[in-house]
Write an enzyme that holds these catalytic residues in place. Structure first.
Site, short mmCIF file in Angstrom:
data_model
loop_
_atom_site.label_atom_id
_atom_site.label_comp_id
_atom_site.label_asym_id
_atom_site.label_seq_id
_atom_site.Cartn_x
_atom_site.Cartn_y
_atom_site.Cartn_z
N ASP A 56 49.93 -65.15 125.34
CA ASP A 56 50.35 -65.90 126.52
C ASP A 56 51.73 -66.54 126.36
O ASP A 56 52.38 -66.82 127.35
CB ASP A 56 49.31 -66.97 126.87
CG ASP A 56 48.03 -66.32 127.42
OD1 ASP A 56 48.12 -65.20 127.94
OD2 ASP A 56 46.96 -66.93 127.33
N GLY B 24 54.27 -65.12 124.06
CA GLY B 24 55.25 -64.06 123.82
C GLY B 24 55.26 -62.96 124.87
O GLY B 24 56.25 -62.25 125.02
N GLU B 25 54.14 -62.78 125.59
CA GLU B 25 54.09 -61.71 126.59
C GLU B 25 54.24 -62.23 128.02
O GLU B 25 54.46 -61.44 128.94
CB GLU B 25 52.78 -60.93 126.47
CG GLU B 25 52.68 -60.11 125.19
CD GLU B 25 51.40 -59.32 125.09
OE1 GLU B 25 51.39 -58.33 124.37
OE2 GLU B 25 50.38 -59.71 125.71
N VAL C 69 48.11 -69.42 133.07
CA VAL C 69 48.35 -68.03 132.72
C VAL C 69 47.22 -67.21 133.37
O VAL C 69 46.16 -67.04 132.79
CB VAL C 69 48.38 -67.83 131.20
CG1 VAL C 69 48.88 -66.43 130.86
CG2 VAL C 69 49.26 -68.86 130.53
N ASN D 182 44.14 -66.50 134.89
CA ASN D 182 42.87 -67.17 135.13
C ASN D 182 42.74 -68.49 134.39
O ASN D 182 41.93 -69.33 134.76
CB ASN D 182 41.73 -66.24 134.69
CG ASN D 182 41.88 -65.80 133.24
OD1 ASN D 182 42.88 -65.22 132.85
ND2 ASN D 182 40.89 -66.11 132.43
N TYR D 183 43.52 -68.70 133.31
CA TYR D 183 43.31 -69.84 132.42
C TYR D 183 44.41 -70.88 132.55
O TYR D 183 45.56 -70.54 132.84
CB TYR D 183 43.31 -69.38 130.96
CG TYR D 183 41.95 -69.38 130.31
CD1 TYR D 183 41.05 -68.37 130.54
CD2 TYR D 183 41.58 -70.42 129.45
CE1 TYR D 183 39.81 -68.36 129.93
CE2 TYR D 183 40.34 -70.42 128.83
CZ TYR D 183 39.46 -69.38 129.07
OH TYR D 183 38.24 -69.39 128.46
N TYR E 70 46.26 -73.83 130.13
CA TYR E 70 46.46 -74.41 128.81
C TYR E 70 47.27 -75.69 128.98
O TYR E 70 48.38 -75.65 129.51
CB TYR E 70 47.19 -73.44 127.89
CG TYR E 70 46.36 -72.19 127.63
CD1 TYR E 70 45.31 -72.23 126.72
CD2 TYR E 70 46.59 -71.02 128.33
CE1 TYR E 70 44.52 -71.11 126.51
CE2 TYR E 70 45.80 -69.89 128.11
CZ TYR E 70 44.77 -69.95 127.20
OH TYR E 70 43.99 -68.85 127.00
N HIS F 268 40.63 -67.85 121.24
CA HIS F 268 42.00 -68.27 121.58
C HIS F 268 42.67 -68.73 120.29
O HIS F 268 42.20 -69.66 119.66
CB HIS F 268 42.00 -69.47 122.54
CG HIS F 268 41.21 -69.26 123.80
ND1 HIS F 268 41.81 -69.09 125.02
CD2 HIS F 268 39.89 -69.23 124.02
CE1 HIS F 268 40.88 -68.95 125.95
NE2 HIS F 268 39.69 -69.03 125.38
N ASP G 22 58.98 -77.32 112.47
CA ASP G 22 60.16 -77.35 111.62
C ASP G 22 60.24 -78.75 111.03
O ASP G 22 60.67 -79.70 111.70
CB ASP G 22 61.40 -76.99 112.45
CG ASP G 22 62.64 -76.83 111.58
OD1 ASP G 22 62.62 -77.25 110.40
OD2 ASP G 22 63.65 -76.30 112.09
N HIS H 84 35.14 -68.52 121.55
CA HIS H 84 34.58 -68.73 122.88
C HIS H 84 33.52 -67.68 123.22
O HIS H 84 33.83 -66.63 123.77
CB HIS H 84 35.72 -68.74 123.92
CG HIS H 84 35.33 -69.37 125.21
ND1 HIS H 84 36.19 -69.56 126.26
CD2 HIS H 84 34.14 -69.85 125.62
CE1 HIS H 84 35.56 -70.13 127.26
NE2 HIS H 84 34.30 -70.30 126.91
#
Ligand code: CO
Length: 637
Positions: free
Chosen positions: A303, A305-306, A384, A386-387, A389, A439, A446, A597
């Site tokens: 979610d 990186g894509e 994202v 359906n979800y 975060y 998930h 850093d 999940h």
């Protein structure tokens, strides 16, 4: 609360203003290498060198540059471009073949339209008794990489299909399982229809929106108002992107991929400003599905990186997403044309009471002292598909930092035949189930504990050896320096109370111990996907909970810069093959946490928040409790 607006950039880490973004896009478009079929994948502040940030003095000049990722739909290549705002010119233009940048927002809608308008798709839907294409939705799932020729040669998504009963109702109640549509995003057309099987359309609606109030049911009526009032306002100050709250000081950043970024966190200890954390963000997440059915088995969304959490961030509303005296910061990203897409109130900043900080009663003297604890909360929420975060960073008065991720939203579902059930998911209604999945979140930390040079130490609690342990009761914290990247690939061990200490390479506390923060894991798990699975290669970072690398400017993404359709092996697993030294150097700590999940029927139709997180807690950083100076409450009765 004090808010000082800044119209001009005042610090190298300041977020891009809309004017700067527009200027950068203009510079790129004016370059002769900019082609007619190029689209903007992302536009972000080019990270200034650390030395520039750390040594910056107010009023001093600095360079401003913008990193742009372009998709070239004429030949499927990608361009990484840097535009200098200071010089008004492109300073770097790199063309890369064979990678796919994140799926961009425009492509979501284009893919859906392409599918709906495709005659073969319409025929497949007619087979299922569905003819009204306005009721059909297509979720563009990132395609992954499973050895299909299209995955390596074309820019594609794997469209999963749903049908509304009424416009705008809960689409996830009615999966059209067994029908998968591959869409060529560069061409904006259907590349292939996989029609594996016809399932009955689930009969029930399962509404959640007040637009379908009768079907959701009545709201409870015994909830009285609970208002948070801060008559003098909250205790934090916002000055441009700088946020200060009591002894904490940080800069708020934004990235199209990570969303909220927390920069240059320091804690003022006496007269001294002490660095803790140079940069923190959710750098990748992956949701592997655990169901062998053909529709579910290739669902593995990255979610961050894509898709990009910053691209998909919510505009938050007062009294709903955050409660109390709220300060919001707006954000913006770019659409495919490079035009500004505004996200008003994307970042929420507020203060919360968090119960007691400390208390003691002297039972002889009846002397009682108690202090309340507060935390500063900086958060954002991304949708994202359906979800949802929701990412929270908490800063406490006792020197603690916590990260919490709340997961909510709607399960993506699968369909079954009449009377059929599956152990790879949970029945939510007749003919519809929520498939098993996990998930995984990778937070990039850093670290900057009393300076850039830090060392990471693992602490395991172990029983004492027999010769030191006559009563058999003794135990101690065994410390092991993680000296190399290979030594620092670690997993949690709650039975040993395992934690990792990030300590200063130079500074010691008054007892001679290195000053340090410890990373305390919370709930965690490992993936269940096998060694042979595609995701084992593509999201190799998930197989360790801890990774430590020496800082490198181009090592930011745990699954690689371009995980979309990538065959895998990139990111943390690749970088750490070099097995570099990580002792007494500028280290980046990567903490991976997994939420398991196996859905419950109570997660439906909208999942009540499930939460996962970790803590960074001082250990030897201070010389005594930093909470001793908390003021006594004025109104204890
Ligand atoms: Co879930």
């Amino acid at each position: 609360m004090t808010v000082i607006d800044r119209t001009a950039t005042s610090h190298p880490l300041d977020r891009l203003t809309e004017d700067e973004t527009t200027a950068a896009v203009g510079i790129v478009k004016a370059d002769e290498r900019f082609g007619p079929r190029m689209r903007f994948g992302s536009v972000n502040l080019s990270p200034p060198p650390k030395a520039v940030v750390i040594n910056h003095t107010p009023g001093a000049d600095f360079e401003r540059a913008v990193d742009v990722v372009l998709l070239d739909n004429s030949d499927g290549s990608t361009c990484e471009v840097t535009a200098s705002l200071s010089s008004g010119r492109v300073t770097s233009w790199k063309r890369i073949e064979g990678v796919q940048p994140s799926v961009i927002m425009d492509e979501f809608f284009e893919a859906e339209d392409a599918v709906r308008n495709d005659p073969d798709f319409q025929a497949a839907m007619a087979k299922r008794g569905i003819t009204d294409m306005d009721l059909v939705t297509v979720d563009p799932w990132s395609a992954g990489n499973y050895g299909d020729e299209l995955e390596s040669s074309h820019r594609i998504v794997r469209g999963l299909v749903w049908v509304h009963d009424k416009p705008g109702d809960n689409q996830y109640a009615r999966p059209i399982d067994g029908l998968i549509v591959l869409v060529d995003l560069a061409e904006g057309r259907v590349a292939r229809i996989e029609d594996h099987k016809v399932f009955p359309v689930p009969p029930e609606s399962h509404e959640w929106s007040r637009n379908f109030g009768d079907e959701v049911g009545e709201e409870r009526t015994d909830v009285k108002p609970l208002d948070i009032t801060q008559p003098d306002g909250p205790s934090f100050t916002v000055e441009g992107d700088r946020l200060t709250w009591q002894k904490w000081d940080m800069r708020i950043g934004w990235h199209s991929r990570e969303g909220l970024v927390i920069n240059t966190v320091t804690y003022t200890d006496g007269d001294e400003v002490r660095p803790v954390l140079y940069r923190a963000s959710l750098a990748e997440m992956t949701v592997p599905y655990g169901d062998p059915s053909i529709t579910q088995a290739r669902k593995n969304a990255f979610d961050v990186g894509e898709y990009g959490l910053g691209m998909l961030a919510n505009s938050l509303t007062l009294g709903c997403d955050c409660l109390g005296e709220i300060h919001y910061m707006d954000a913006h990203v770019c659409d495919a044309q490079g035009d500004i897409y505004r996200i008003p109130q994307a970042i929420c900043i507020h203060e919360e009471d968090f119960g007691i900080s400390w208390k003691h009663t002297d039972f002889r003297t009846e002397d009682v002292e108690v202090r309340r604890l507060r935390r500063l909360v900086v958060s954002f929420i991304a949708t994202v598909g359906n979800y949802e975060y929701a990412v929270y960073w908490y800063f406490y008065q006792d020197g603690r930092i916590e990260n919490e991720i709340k997961m909510t939203g709607i399960l993506t579902t699968g369909g079954l035949d009449d009377g059929e059930t599956t152990r790879y998911g949970t029945m939510l209604g007749p003919n519809v189930y929520g498939p098993n999945h996990q998930h995984f979140f990778c937070t990039r930390l850093d670290m900057w504990v009393d300076g850039t040079d830090n060392t990471v130490v693992e602490v395991n609690t172990v029983p004492a050896p027999a010769d030191e342990n006559p009563f058999g009761n003794a135990f101690f914290g065994e410390q092991t320096v993680l000296a190399t990247e290979s030594a620092a690939k670690r997993r949690i061990d709650p039975f040993k109370g395992r934690y990792w200490k990030i300590q200063s390479a130079e500074r010691t506390n008054r007892m001679g111990q290195p000053t340090a923060y410890r990373l305390l894991p919370g709930e965690n798990i490992l993936p269940f996907a096998t060694e042979e699975s595609s995701i084992r290669q593509r999201a190799g970072y998930m197989w360790n909970h801890l990774w430590v690398t020496p800082y490198a400017r181009d090592e930011n993404w745990p699954a690689g810069t371009y995980p979309n359709q990538h065959a895998g092996g990139d990111g943390l697993p690749r970088w750490t093959e070099a097995d570099r030294s990580i002792e007494s150097t500028d280290v980046v700590v990567w903490y991976v946490m997994g939420a398991n999940h196996l859905p419950a029927i109570e997660d439906w139709p909208v999942m009540p928040v499930a939460s996962i997180g970790f803590t960074l807690k001082p250990i030897g950083f201070f010389d005594r409790s930093p909470a001793m100076d908390l003021p006594a409450a004025k109104h204890c009765h």
